[in-house]
Scaffold this active site. Structure first.
Site, PDB file in Angstrom:
ATOM      1  N   HIS A   1       0.848  -1.007   0.126  1.00 11.64           N
ATOM      2  CA  HIS A   1      -0.233   0.365  -0.372  1.00 11.64           C
ATOM      3  C   HIS A   1       1.207   1.349  -0.110  1.00 11.64           C
ATOM      4  O   HIS A   1       0.318   2.223  -0.467  1.00 11.64           O
ATOM      5  CB  HIS A   1      -0.990  -0.179   1.214  1.00 11.64           C
ATOM      6  CG  HIS A   1      -0.432  -0.076   2.475  1.00 11.64           C
ATOM      7  ND1 HIS A   1      -0.409  -1.041   3.770  1.00 11.64           N
ATOM      8  CD2 HIS A   1       0.267   1.230   3.404  1.00 11.64           C
ATOM      9  CE1 HIS A   1       0.503  -0.363   4.489  1.00 11.64           C
ATOM     10  NE2 HIS A   1       0.558   0.910   4.203  1.00 11.64           N
TER      11      HIS A   1
ATOM     12  N   ASP B   1      -1.374  -7.197   0.846  1.00 14.81           N
ATOM     13  CA  ASP B   1      -0.232  -6.705   1.177  1.00 14.81           C
ATOM     14  C   ASP B   1       0.894  -5.987   1.107  1.00 14.81           C
ATOM     15  O   ASP B   1       1.554  -5.652   2.334  1.00 14.81           O
ATOM     16  CB  ASP B   1      -0.514  -5.610   2.812  1.00 14.81           C
ATOM     17  CG  ASP B   1      -0.539  -3.936   2.566  1.00 14.81           C
ATOM     18  OD1 ASP B   1       0.066  -3.578   1.341  1.00 14.81           O
ATOM     19  OD2 ASP B   1      -0.796  -2.945   3.335  1.00 14.81           O
TER      20      ASP B   1
ATOM     21  N   SER C   1       4.204   1.526   9.044  1.00 15.63           N
ATOM     22  CA  SER C   1       4.215   0.421   7.404  1.00 15.63           C
ATOM     23  C   SER C   1       5.254  -0.464   6.320  1.00 15.63           C
ATOM     24  O   SER C   1       5.848   0.910   6.557  1.00 15.63           O
ATOM     25  CB  SER C   1       2.689   0.813   6.649  1.00 15.63           C
ATOM     26  OG  SER C   1       2.092   1.206   7.178  1.00 15.63           O
TER      27      SER C   1
END
Length: 214
Positions: A57, A89, A164
């Site tokens: 992402h 992801d 992330s």
């Protein structure tokens, strides 16, 4: 009792050691920039061929722009996108051999236990080399990761934008998952509920991407 009586409990020595071992292997990932959309996150080396695991992402938010990786010592390299897997992801990047990134050790499959201490390492809000501590709150938590619902590791270690793609590591410095999402109230920051892609899924997906992309 003096003011020190209210201070936090001492950090376990093994977590200090785990942080020292992990931070040099974690990188900041920057995608796009300028007039185009841009995004940033984290990643870590998964093998000796300078392959880096991160979240897909981050690349998606960057609008397919150029990818730059910044090492813990400040060196920057243009990164090749080896492959992407939106469904889980995950994405794999590669930097030149001169980067010399040492891969982080991976935890054994299904060895993670609820209640064990963990560290989330990454670049929240662009603050490279940030380490936050917590525990494994739950396993096999069904959440949306990428485009599908999958089992995730839940943790109360503080995870914020920019974390992330970074590793969630245990007290031995082994990666137990890839930090990927948080639960929020009204969209406002970390509330102590974060999720990481389990290392078993990470290893399988990374091996597939690297096998296809070289």
């Amino acid at each position: 009792a003096g003011p020190s009586a209210a201070s936090a409990a001492p950090v376990p020595a093994e977590l200090v050691t785990a942080a020292q071992k992990t931070v040099p292997g974690v990188v900041s990932v920057m995608v796009g920039g300028g007039a185009a959309s841009s995004a940033s996150g984290s990643g870590f080396a998964i093998d000796n061929q300078q392959h880096i695991v991160t979240n897909d992402h981050i690349l998606a938010k960057g609008g397919g722009g150029e990818v730059t990786v910044e090492l813990s010592d400040g060196r920057r390299y243009a990164a090749e996108v080896v492959g992407r897997e939106p469904g889980s992801d995950l994405a794999v990047l590669r930097v030149p051999a001169v980067a010399g990134l040492a891969p982080l050790p991976l935890a054994k499959p299904r060895s993670t236990k609820v209640g064990e201490p963990v560290l989330a390492v990454g670049s929240p809000l662009g603050l490279a080399g940030t380490v936050t501590a917590g525990i494994v709150s739950a396993l096999d938590r069904q959440v949306r990761l990428g485009t599908t619902r999958r089992s995730a590791v839940q943790t109360d270690a503080s995870i914020n934008p920019g974390n992330s793609g970074g590793p969630l590591v245990n007290a031995r410095g082994e990666v137990v998952g890839v930090n990927t999402a948080i639960a929020t109230i009204d969209g406002n920051g970390s509330i102590g509920i974060g999720f990481a892609i389990p290392i078993e899924q990470v290893q399988q997906t990374a091996d597939t991407i690297i096998g296809k992309g070289g």
